[in-house]
Design a protein around this motif. Structure first.
Motif, PDB file in Angstrom:
ATOM      1  N   GLU A 204      28.348 -28.228  23.404  1.00  0.00           N
ATOM      2  CA  GLU A 204      27.924 -28.276  24.885  1.00  0.00           C
ATOM      3  C   GLU A 204      27.019 -29.488  25.144  1.00  0.00           C
TER       4      GLU A 204
ATOM      5  N   ILE B 191      25.336 -33.048  26.297  1.00  0.00           N
ATOM      6  CA  ILE B 191      25.786 -33.749  27.401  1.00  0.00           C
ATOM      7  C   ILE B 191      26.460 -34.965  27.076  1.00  0.00           C
ATOM      8  N   HIS B 192      26.173 -35.701  26.361  1.00  0.00           N
ATOM      9  CA  HIS B 192      26.956 -37.003  25.891  1.00  0.00           C
ATOM     10  C   HIS B 192      28.438 -36.760  25.247  1.00  0.00           C
TER      11      HIS B 192
ATOM     12  N   TYR C  93      19.592 -34.198  24.431  1.00  0.00           N
ATOM     13  CA  TYR C  93      18.696 -34.768  25.225  1.00  0.00           C
ATOM     14  C   TYR C  93      18.007 -33.577  25.928  1.00  0.00           C
ATOM     15  N   HIS C  94      16.690 -33.847  25.970  1.00  0.00           N
ATOM     16  CA  HIS C  94      15.836 -33.025  26.550  1.00  0.00           C
ATOM     17  C   HIS C  94      16.174 -31.336  26.500  1.00  0.00           C
ATOM     18  N   ASN C  95      16.895 -30.987  25.304  1.00  0.00           N
ATOM     19  CA  ASN C  95      17.117 -29.705  25.067  1.00  0.00           C
ATOM     20  C   ASN C  95      18.053 -29.118  26.182  1.00  0.00           C
ATOM     21  N   LEU C  96      19.021 -30.001  26.823  1.00  0.00           N
ATOM     22  CA  LEU C  96      19.934 -29.582  27.789  1.00  0.00           C
ATOM     23  C   LEU C  96      21.220 -29.568  27.432  1.00  0.00           C
ATOM     24  N   ARG C  97      22.307 -28.528  27.974  1.00  0.00           N
ATOM     25  CA  ARG C  97      23.523 -28.401  27.920  1.00  0.00           C
ATOM     26  C   ARG C  97      24.116 -29.081  28.957  1.00  0.00           C
ATOM     27  N   ARG C  98      25.330 -29.669  28.773  1.00  0.00           N
ATOM     28  CA  ARG C  98      25.852 -30.380  29.769  1.00  0.00           C
ATOM     29  C   ARG C  98      25.967 -29.606  31.065  1.00  0.00           C
ATOM     30  N   ASP C  99      25.894 -28.567  31.139  1.00  0.00           N
ATOM     31  CA  ASP C  99      25.947 -27.619  32.587  1.00  0.00           C
ATOM     32  C   ASP C  99      24.699 -27.605  32.939  1.00  0.00           C
ATOM     33  N   GLY C 100      23.535 -28.056  32.428  1.00  0.00           N
ATOM     34  CA  GLY C 100      22.254 -28.163  33.078  1.00  0.00           C
ATOM     35  C   GLY C 100      21.434 -27.075  32.535  1.00  0.00           C
ATOM     36  N   ARG C 101      21.828 -26.057  31.759  1.00  0.00           N
ATOM     37  CA  ARG C 101      21.195 -25.014  31.307  1.00  0.00           C
ATOM     38  C   ARG C 101      20.516 -25.587  30.144  1.00  0.00           C
ATOM     39  N   PRO C 102      19.389 -24.902  29.583  1.00  0.00           N
ATOM     40  CA  PRO C 102      18.830 -25.265  28.080  1.00  0.00           C
ATOM     41  C   PRO C 102      19.864 -24.964  26.877  1.00  0.00           C
ATOM     42  N   LEU C 103      19.597 -25.646  25.881  1.00  0.00           N
ATOM     43  CA  LEU C 103      20.380 -25.315  24.776  1.00  0.00           C
ATOM     44  C   LEU C 103      19.574 -23.943  23.984  1.00  0.00           C
TER      45      LEU C 103
END
Lengths: 206, 206, 206, 206, 206, 206
Positions: E91, E93-94, E127-137
Motif C-alpha cells: 500500500e 505511496i510510491h 513516506y510519513h507513515n502513509l498508505r497510498r490512500d492517505g490513511r496511516p500504515l
C-alpha cells in the motif's frame, strides 16, 4: 464561500489536553479574532490554576465545570453557540477521554436542533497517535500550526505539576512533526470530522 | 491562507467520466476562473465529439491522448502544471478505471519532483459509491455543487451515444443527493485526497 | 432450504425510526403473512398516536414500552419469539440509537439460550448512511422494496409532528435509490447481520 | 422471489483450487441440477487428469484453457452465460491467485454489457483465511455444505500429486468447521460478493 | 523457543530505502552476527557507490541486481536462504515501491516450497507513515533501534546525492520517535508481517 | 533482550473463559515458572468449584471477586503487579465480555502510573473468531500451544455444568487449528495487543 475562522469550544478530560492535542489550532483561531473556549471539569486548585495559565497563553477563555455532564455541556453549548467543537476520539486509549467524548456527543444533538450550533465537530489526536485497539488514528484534517508552535509549547509548559518536559512535550513535538511532514510544513495538528445529525463539514472547492 | 481556487486536470478512462464524477466541481473551478482540463484517451469519432461538447459545457479544455500512457501523462502534467489532479479511485469497480488511476499515479512522482505540480491529487466516486470489494467508498472531501448541478447534467447529456437518461443521470442524481445530504445542501460531489510523495492537502483552520 | 419469510421485531429509539430505516422490509414481511412488530419507548400522546398510525400502514403491531430496558426487551422477545430482530447500528451517529442497540444486544443472549429466538439480528441504516466516525455504513444485505415503497412513504407520512417532507422523506428517497441502484432495482433498504452468540445468517446457495 | 440455484463457473489458478475453496458449494449447485463448470489453465498431463477426476466427483464440467487470458475468459463467459462466477480474492496471499482474479475481473464488464451474465460474482477463501496483509478475510456469504462435505473431500483427494492429506485436507477441515460454526452447522464454505458494474446480489427478505 | 536473531535480506526500490526504513533493524541483526544483505537494482555509478557505503555502515552486504525481476529475486533468495525478508508495503505511496514489493511477493512462494526460506516476510514503513490512500500504515511489529540510531543515520548520510539533510533525515527522526514513543524507547522502526503461503510469524509467549 | 516469560493475570467474564480463550498460553507461562492468575466474578457454588478445578489444571491461581468492579480490579492489579494482562476484546460479541474488558481498561491507567504494571495487555479471541459486527477478529500475536493442548482441553473439561463437549470443545479445536495453521503448528491461541497509556509491546528483532 470558504468558512471563515469560527469560534471554537474544546471539551476534554484533563487540564492539559486542549494544549496537547489542539493548542496550535486554538491559538490560530484566537489570533484570527475568533472566541475560543476550553471546557474542563474542575480537578484541584493546582491544576485548575495551571489550566487558567495554559488557556491564557493560547488566548482562550477557560470554563471550569463542576462536573462534566450532559446537562452541563448542553448549558455551555447553548450559551456559547460555537461554530466548532473539538473533543477526544471515541477510539482514544484513555477511558476518561472516551467518556468525555461520549458525554459531549450525547449532549450535542438536542442543542443543534435548538440553536443550529455547533456547525462542525472534530475529534483530536491521542497518545502516540494510537487508537485503543493499537492501530493508528486516521485524522484527515491537518492544520498547519507552525506559526503557533511556540505559543502551544509555552501553554503546555504552564502545566508544571505534570511530566511535560519528560513526556508530553516530546510527544507533542513528534506528533507535530509527523502531521507537519504530511502537509509539507514544520508543525501541524490533525483532526477527524464527526457527523452532527448526519452533517459533515463541506469543502468549498478542491 | 485558504488555498485559492486552483487549476484542475482530470485524468479518467471514458469520455463521460469527468462529467459523471466531477462535473460540478470542474464547473465550479472553471467559473472561478481557474483553467480546467479533461484528459482522455481517444475513443472514436462519435464519443470524442461528445467529449468535446461535454467539456465545453463545463468550461473545460479537452485533451485527447492517443494513448493514456505514463509518458503521455508526464508530458501533459509538465505542460499544464495543474494545482489539482482528479482521477479514479484505485479501489474502483471498473478495471479500466483502476488502470487509469495506476497509470496516473505512476506518472506523478517524477513530475512533482521536477515541477512542484500537481499540489493536490484526489480520487473520485465510482458506480453506486462502491469499492470493488463491495464496500462503500469513503470520500471525506465533499464539495457543494448545487449551483453547478444543471451545468453538470447538461454536460453529461452531451454523451448521447451512452445510456445517460436510463442509467447515468439517475445514478448521478442519487450520488449528488447522497453527498449533498451529508453536508446539508442539495447536491454535492465527493473525493478522497491522495498523498503525493507523502504530502496530503492542508486545512487552513477548522 | 431458503429461509421462509419470518416474523420480525424492530427495536428502535424513536417513533419514526422503523418506517425510516426498515419500513419497506417490514411491509414486505407483513404482506407475506409474517407477524411484524415495532417496539418503541413511549414518547408522548401525539407521537405515540403517530407511531400507531405508521405501524398500521405497514401492517405491523405496535408495542409501546414504558421504558426501553434490558428486562422489558427480554420480556418482549420471550413473548414474541421473532425469527428476525432489526435494531440500530452500534456505530450510528445518534447517541439514542446507539443506546437502544446496546440495550437490545444486552438482552438477546439469555433469551436466545432459553428460546432459540431470534434466529437472525440485523442492524439498519442511519442518517445519510454515515457511521459516527464519518465513514459510510457497510450494509451488505440489500432488500428490494420497490413494491412496498409507497406503503413505506405513506407510513412515514403519518408522523406529522416531525419534519418528514422537509428532511426525512427526501433522505429516505436518496437512501432508497442508493441501495436500489446497488442491486439494480428502483428502491431498496440495506442491513448488516450481527452474530448472535457467534451465529450469523446462512445463505442456502450462491 | 429467492434466486433459484443457478449455473456456476469457477475461474481459479490451480487444478485443486475449485475443490479446496468451493467444492461443497459447487456440488450443491450441481446436485440441484444447475450446470457447474470449472475453468483452469492447462498445467501438465498429470494435474490435468487430476482436475478432470476432481471435477467429475463434484458433478462439474472441466474447461481447460491453453492460457488464462482476458480473451479466453470472455469467450468462455459468452459461451456459458453463467448465473454465478466464483474466483479468488483480490487480497489473496498467492500471486497467481491475485493474477487470476484480476484477469477475470478485467474480462467481466464487457461480457455483462453484451449478455447480462454473470449476474453474481463471488470471491472465495484463501490459505488459512488470510489476506495478503495478514488480516483475516471477511467473507459474509456463508453456505452450509455439510451434506456435500464427503463429496468435496473425495474430489480434493483426486489430486494425488499434491500434498492433500498432509496440508490441504486438514486446512479444508479447519476452514469448513470455522465457517460452519459461524452459521451453526458442521461444515460451510464462505464467499464475498463483488459488484459487477456496480451491482451486488440482492436479498429477497431478511 | 524465541526465534534467534536471523539472517535478513532487504529488497527495496532505491539505494537509500534500506537505510531509511530498516537501517536500525539491519544494524541490530548484523551486530548480533546474522548475515544481512541489501538487494537493489543498479541505478548509476554515483548512487551504486553510495549504496555500497550505506550498506557497509550498517554491516550489510550489498547485492546489486541488473534488473529487479522475479527470476533475479528467485536466484538471490535461493542462494542466500534468508530467515527474514523485508520489502516495501503493497500500500506504499510510491509506485516503484509497490512494484518492488509485488515482484518480491511473486518470487517468494516457489522458493519457499523449494528451500523452506524465507521463514518470515515483513513490509516496512513509507513516506510519513502513509498508505497510498492517505490513511496511516498499521505496523504492529515495533523494534527498539535506539542503540543503532547513530549507525542508521550515518548510513543514511552516505547517500550524498540525495536530499538527506533536508528531507530524509528529519523524516527518519520523526518516524523513529513516533514508533519509539509507542514502545517507550527513544527510537524504533516498525514493520508488518506478511503471510508466506499462509504462514505468519509465531510469538513464543505473551 | 527478548522479554522473559512473565506473570499473567486474566480478567474475564465467565468461569470457563480463561480456559477457552487462553488456556494453552496460561499453561505455557505457568510451566515456565511464571505466576499465573485467573480473576473472575463469583457465579455460584457449582461454577466457582469448576473454575477452581480448571485453574488448577492450568497451574494457575484462581481469584474470585465478589464483583468485577474498577476498584476490585485496581486492588488486584496493585497486589499482583502482573507483567501481562489478558482480557476480552472490546469488539467481542457477548455484552458481558465487552463490559468486563471495559471495566479492566478503566482500571488499568491509574495502576500503571502508580506501579508500572502491567507492562503488556492483550485481548483474546471470541465466539467463532467473530467481532460483534460480524467481521473476523484480527489477532496478530499467535502463540504455539501445541505442547499444552491436552492441558487446556482437560482444564476446559472441568466445567462440567457447561456444554463443553457439545459446543465449546469443538469450537476450541477449530480455533486452535485455525491459528495453528497460520503459524505452521498444530494448535495455537491468538491475541491482539492493546496500548497501555500509549505503549505497545516491543519486538526485540525481526
Amino acid at each position: 464561500m470558504v468558512s471563515p475562522v469560527g469560534s471554537v469550544l474544546t471539551v476534554m478530560a484533563h487540564p492539559d489536553d486542549a494544549e496537547l492535542w489542539a493548542g496550535g489550532t486554538l491559538a490560530l483561531h484566537a489570533q484570527a479574532g475568533a472566541p475560543v473556549s476550553i471546557a474542563l471539569p474542575r480537578t484541584n486548585e493546582v491544576r485548575d490554576r495551571e489550566a487558567a495559565a495554559g488557556a491564557e497563553a493560547l488566548g482562550a477563555a477557560l470554563r471550569l465545570l463542576d462536573e462534566l455532564t450532559v446537562d452541563a455541556l448542553r448549558g455551555l453549548l447553548t450559551e456559547l453557540r460555537p461554530e466548532v467543537v473539538i473533543t477526544h476520539n471515541a477510539e482514544d486509549i484513555h477511558p476518561a477521554h472516551q467518556q468525555t467524548a461520549q458525554t459531549l456527543l450525547t449532549a450535542v444533538p438536542r442543542v443543534v436542533i435548538a440553536t443550529g450550533h455547533p456547525r462542525r465537530v472534530y475529534t483530536c489526536d491521542g497518545y502516540h497517535n494510537l487508537r485503543r485497539d493499537g492501530r493508528p488514528l486516521h485524522l484527515p484534517v491537518i492544520v498547519d500550526v507552525t506559526s503557533m508552535w511556540e505559543t502551544k509549547m509555552r501553554a503546555l509548559a504552564q502545566h508544571g505539576s505534570q511530566p511535560i518536559a519528560e513526556h508530553f512535550a516530546p510527544m507533542a513535538q513528534t506528533l507535530g512533526r509527523l502531521h507537519g511532514g504530511r502537509i509539507g510544513v514544520r508543525y501541524a495538528e490533525a483532526f477527524a470530522p464527526l457527523p452532527i445529525l448526519g452533517r459533515l463539514p463541506a469543502s468549498p472547492h478542491l
